[in-house]
Design an enzyme around this catalytic site. Structure first.
Site, PDB file in Angstrom:
ATOM      1  N   GLU A 156       0.774  -1.286   0.040  1.00 35.32           N
ATOM      2  CA  GLU A 156       0.110   0.151   0.068  1.00 35.32           C
ATOM      3  C   GLU A 156       0.805   1.224   0.083  1.00 35.32           C
ATOM      4  O   GLU A 156       0.559   1.974   0.870  1.00 35.32           O
ATOM      5  CB  GLU A 156      -1.035  -0.021   1.192  1.00 35.32           C
ATOM      6  CG  GLU A 156      -1.878  -1.282   1.247  1.00 35.32           C
ATOM      7  CD  GLU A 156      -2.635  -1.269   2.309  1.00 35.32           C
ATOM      8  OE1 GLU A 156      -2.731  -0.348   3.190  1.00 35.32           O
ATOM      9  OE2 GLU A 156      -3.566  -2.162   2.415  1.00 35.32           O
ATOM     10  N   ASP A 199      -1.030  -4.037  -3.242  1.00 35.84           N
ATOM     11  CA  ASP A 199      -2.162  -3.018  -3.169  1.00 35.84           C
ATOM     12  C   ASP A 199      -3.546  -3.232  -3.243  1.00 35.84           C
ATOM     13  O   ASP A 199      -3.837  -4.395  -3.776  1.00 35.84           O
ATOM     14  CB  ASP A 199      -1.750  -1.710  -3.890  1.00 35.84           C
ATOM     15  CG  ASP A 199      -1.622  -0.315  -2.983  1.00 35.84           C
ATOM     16  OD1 ASP A 199      -2.718  -0.353  -2.138  1.00 35.84           O
ATOM     17  OD2 ASP A 199      -0.932   0.279  -3.181  1.00 35.84           O
ATOM     18  N   GLU A 262      -5.592 -11.221  -1.287  1.00 36.53           N
ATOM     19  CA  GLU A 262      -6.304 -10.801  -0.125  1.00 36.53           C
ATOM     20  C   GLU A 262      -7.938 -10.950  -0.420  1.00 36.53           C
ATOM     21  O   GLU A 262      -8.646 -10.286   0.187  1.00 36.53           O
ATOM     22  CB  GLU A 262      -5.981  -9.687   0.612  1.00 36.53           C
ATOM     23  CG  GLU A 262      -4.517  -9.536   1.019  1.00 36.53           C
ATOM     24  CD  GLU A 262      -4.016  -8.274   1.674  1.00 36.53           C
ATOM     25  OE1 GLU A 262      -5.095  -7.551   2.105  1.00 36.53           O
ATOM     26  OE2 GLU A 262      -2.866  -8.089   1.785  1.00 36.53           O
TER      27      GLU A 262
END
Ligand code: XIL
Length: 362
Positions: A156, A199, A262
């Site tokens: 990120e 990200d 994720e």
């Protein structure tokens, strides 16, 4: 008489076996990992997993890769300035090895898990911060060399929306060069490790994806050892499939490994910040389950259709039950983003995902 004792003994011995295998009778004979060509992972909390035998059984049956939800982050490993704490990481590694699973390293540098003492010291002293980053990454990656084969090196580094670099301690003190330095340090510590930039929202925010791809181009031009792009893929039901497909296509064109790192799929909205959930759906209806079945299936299919085989690092879901999902706590909303429900039973989402993993594709 002896025969009766024998029969009773046999019944008693077989009872627990039957109990074990009947517990997940709603699961199909084949499971996620058994139908997939690439690793299927899940994020885990090792403490919950070890305590809950049903959860553990499901985890072992379905997944062959794990990522720690939080226990391998900097604020856990470098809690204080008195040394590193490897105990839990070792424990997670032991679990992975025992159950023949890949352990993925998440995440070396992330603004959200930078410990307070590093923020305090780093804010006063950029040179120290650079040195700390080097020592930390070198110590961590070399300790697990050959055991942790892939890492989210930086997580990120771009703002939630758009193309700007995120103004974190790391960026403010070291400039955007901290990202390439982190990759160099990790590569020096383990030249064989697969190194990812990871990200969120890059599957839907074109400006943000383009900025990440521009960074990748710059890295390639400078021989910075990046080997993969991680799409967190925390998505909502209404993110259009075509946008996700086109983002995967653009990322795959770099030739790098692509990790859906994720994955989870929610119904409600949030603004990407803690407690930022907006709860409009308060119950999970049959229609919603059906839609989620389709979406999970589509994601698996798109990944397989768009990402060339040799670039398929795998798909990892972030927690695999609605009971344990991070979404409820973090965004402070009710939601049902996962493959298994609150009672650890497979949802239609599970079957959709599995179908997407095993369907014949051209
Ligand atoms: C989350 C964990 O699931 C939580 O347990 C923790 O409190 C906060 O972080 N993007 C990431 C993950 O890269 O590390 C985050 O994990 C979820 C969003």
């Amino acid at each position: 008489m002896r025969v009766t004792v024998k029969i009773i003994a046999i019944i008693m011995l077989t009872m627990p076996l039957c109990f074990c295998s009947c517990k997940n009778e709603s699961l199909p004979k084949t499971t996620l990992k058994s139908v997939s060509d690439f690793p299927v992972g899940t994020a885990i909390n090792i403490n919950i997993l070890k305590k809950d035998s049903t959860l553990k059984e499901l985890q072992i049956q379905n997944f062959n890769s794990i990522t720690a939800t939080f226990q391998m982050k900097m604020d856990q490993v470098a809690k204080t300035d008195t040394g590193y704490n490897w105990e839990t990481v070792d424990d997670i590694l032991k679990y992975a090895e025992t159950h023949n699973q890949r352990l993925f390293g998440h995440a070396l540098v992330w603004h959200s898990s930078t410990p307070q003492w590093v923020l305090d010291k780093g804010n006063k002293d950029s040179l120290w911060l650079d040195g700390f980053m080097k020592t930390y990454i070198s110590a961590y990656v070399s300790r697990y060399k050959g055991k942790i084969s892939g890492w989210d090196v930086v997580n990120e580094a771009f703002e939630s929306k758009g193309s700007a670099y995120r103004k974190t301690l790391w960026y403010n003190k070291l400039g955007k060069a901290y990202i390439e330095k982190a990759f160099l340090y990790a590569h020096q510590a383990d030249p064989d490790a697969v190194l990812f930039y990871n990200d969120f929202n890059i599957e839907r925010d074109t400006l943000k994806l383009n900025a990440v791809l521009k960074m990748v181009d710059e890295f390639k031009a400078k021989d910075i050892p990046i080997s993969g792009i991680g799409f967190q893929m925390h998505i909502r039901m209404d993110v259009p499939d075509e946008i996700i497909a086109s983002s995967l296509r653009k990322a795959a064109a770099t030739g790098l490994q692509i990790h859906i790192s994720e994955l989870d799929i929610i119904f409600n909205k949030h603004d990407d910040t803690k407690n930022g959930g907006k709860e409009t759906y308060t119950v999970l209806t049959e229609d919603m389950k059906k839609m989620q079945y389709e979406k999970y299936k589509k994601i698996a299919l798109m990944y397989r259709e768009i990402v060339p085989k040799e670039q398929q690092y795998g798909i990892t879901v972030w927690d695999f039950t609605d009971r344990d999902t991070w979404v409820r706590d973090f965004f402070n909303i009710r939601d049902w983003p996962s493959l298994f429900d609150d009672d650890l039973k497979p949802k239609p989402a599970y079957f959709g995902f599995k179908e997407g993993l095993e369907a014949a594709i051209n």
